[in-house]
Write an enzyme that holds these catalytic residues in place. Sequence first.
Site, PDB file in Angstrom:
ATOM      1  N   SER A   1       0.803  -1.224   0.000  1.00  0.00           N
ATOM      2  CA  SER A   1       0.000   0.000   0.000  1.00  0.00           C
ATOM      3  C   SER A   1       0.838   1.277   0.000  1.00  0.00           C
ATOM      4  CB  SER A   1      -0.942   0.013   1.210  1.00  0.00           C
ATOM      5  OG  SER A   1      -0.211  -0.010   2.426  1.00  0.00           O
ATOM      6  N   GLY A   2       2.153   1.164   0.153  1.00  0.00           N
ATOM      7  CA  GLY A   2       3.013   2.339   0.121  1.00  0.00           C
ATOM      8  C   GLY A   2       3.349   2.755  -1.303  1.00  0.00           C
ATOM      9  N   TYR A   3       4.155   3.805  -1.425  1.00  0.00           N
ATOM     10  CA  TYR A   3       4.509   4.297  -2.752  1.00  0.00           C
ATOM     11  C   TYR A   3       5.332   3.269  -3.526  1.00  0.00           C
ATOM     12  CZ  TYR A   3       2.998   8.931  -1.137  1.00  0.00           C
ATOM     13  OH  TYR A   3       2.266   9.981  -0.649  1.00  0.00           O
TER      14      TYR A   3
ATOM     15  N   CYS B   1      17.776   4.752  -2.953  1.00  0.00           N
ATOM     16  CA  CYS B   1      17.754   5.470  -4.228  1.00  0.00           C
ATOM     17  C   CYS B   1      18.985   6.354  -4.418  1.00  0.00           C
ATOM     18  CB  CYS B   1      16.474   6.296  -4.341  1.00  0.00           C
ATOM     19  SG  CYS B   1      16.236   7.521  -3.032  1.00  0.00           S
TER      20      CYS B   1
ATOM     21  N   ASN C   1      13.293   8.199  -7.960  1.00  0.00           N
ATOM     22  CA  ASN C   1      13.577   7.461  -6.725  1.00  0.00           C
ATOM     23  C   ASN C   1      12.670   6.262  -6.510  1.00  0.00           C
ATOM     24  OD1 ASN C   1      11.752   9.885  -6.245  1.00  0.00           O
ATOM     25  ND2 ASN C   1      11.378   8.747  -4.349  1.00  0.00           N
TER      26      ASN C   1
END
EC number: 1.2.1.38
Length: 345
Positions: free
Chosen positions: A14-16, A151, A312
């Site tokens: 559910s995160g980016y 990143c 990123n």
Amino acid sequence: MAADRLRVAVFGASGYVGGELLRLLLGHPQVEIAAATSTRYAGRPVGTVHPNLRGLTGLRFRSPEEMGGFDVVFLAAELQTAIKVGADLAKRNECLIDLSPAYRLRDPAVFERYYGTAHTAPELLGSFVSGHPEDNRAALRTARLVSVPGCMVIATLIALRPFAADDLVDGDVIVDCRIGSSGSGAAAERLNLHAERSGALRVFAPHGHRHEAEVCQASGLAVRMTATGVEAVRGAQVVCHVPLRRPLSEVEIRRLYRDAYADEPFVRVIAQRRGLYRLPEPKILIGSNFCDVGFSVTPDGRRVVAVAALDNLMKGSAGTGVQCLNIRMGWPERLGLAFAGLHPI
């Protein structure tokens, strides 16, 4: 789904980063997403959290407790959760690709110094192959456990690799990192609220950023890193000040970069003298898996300013994770990663 497709799960979907993994894997011709976990959103369609995926899949989030065994699991949870579940996921699945910081460092003492807490599974540190294709492609072909670097680490290693490989660095390398707000994750604290971040150039790590330890470990160089939050959502750029053992000309440096990356599918050497994009900028890389690298050299040839940029969430995380998957399975590295970015944007 075709029976011969790889069954893949995303833990922490559910995160980016989890959302980017789902987007990429949904378009991957060799993959079936068998599970996407979220404690908070269990039972809800993934499109309610990742609106760009509406209508593309009927997949629903499931609770982490419902996880079974899979061919590959991508671990995209926050640090402490990733440490807690990492050992179990490693035992129960054929391959684990971790995109958290949990297993990037090999030394427990270094981990504690940079993260401010002891690692609760130190026996696993050193068990993961670094998911940096440009340096570890051979090891990734047989790896069961993969840890994708941060990143800013990926961008910095790509910028510094030609000089480190030829032992051309003389002294400390200063790395100035700039990153958009998505680098802080979906669970933003107050400092990353729009009202606080808009219009700001926030130096959130004037020294000792945790990615510093990763770069030192991977490159063998003495690196000092600062990090600044900029008013962008996606994208990271690193500006590396590299002192040289001997003077190098612009032609020699360009040759070093081109020799180092001639066969790399996702590294582009930028060497333009004119135009708006003479040095790498994240803006034109959004959504792509490219890392652009370029440089400027001082008139005396004793210091290089190396610049690298990437998205990123893509080359800096999910995109590299999928690239590692492709390498591990013997597939073409560009599979599922062909998007070129947009211009203008």
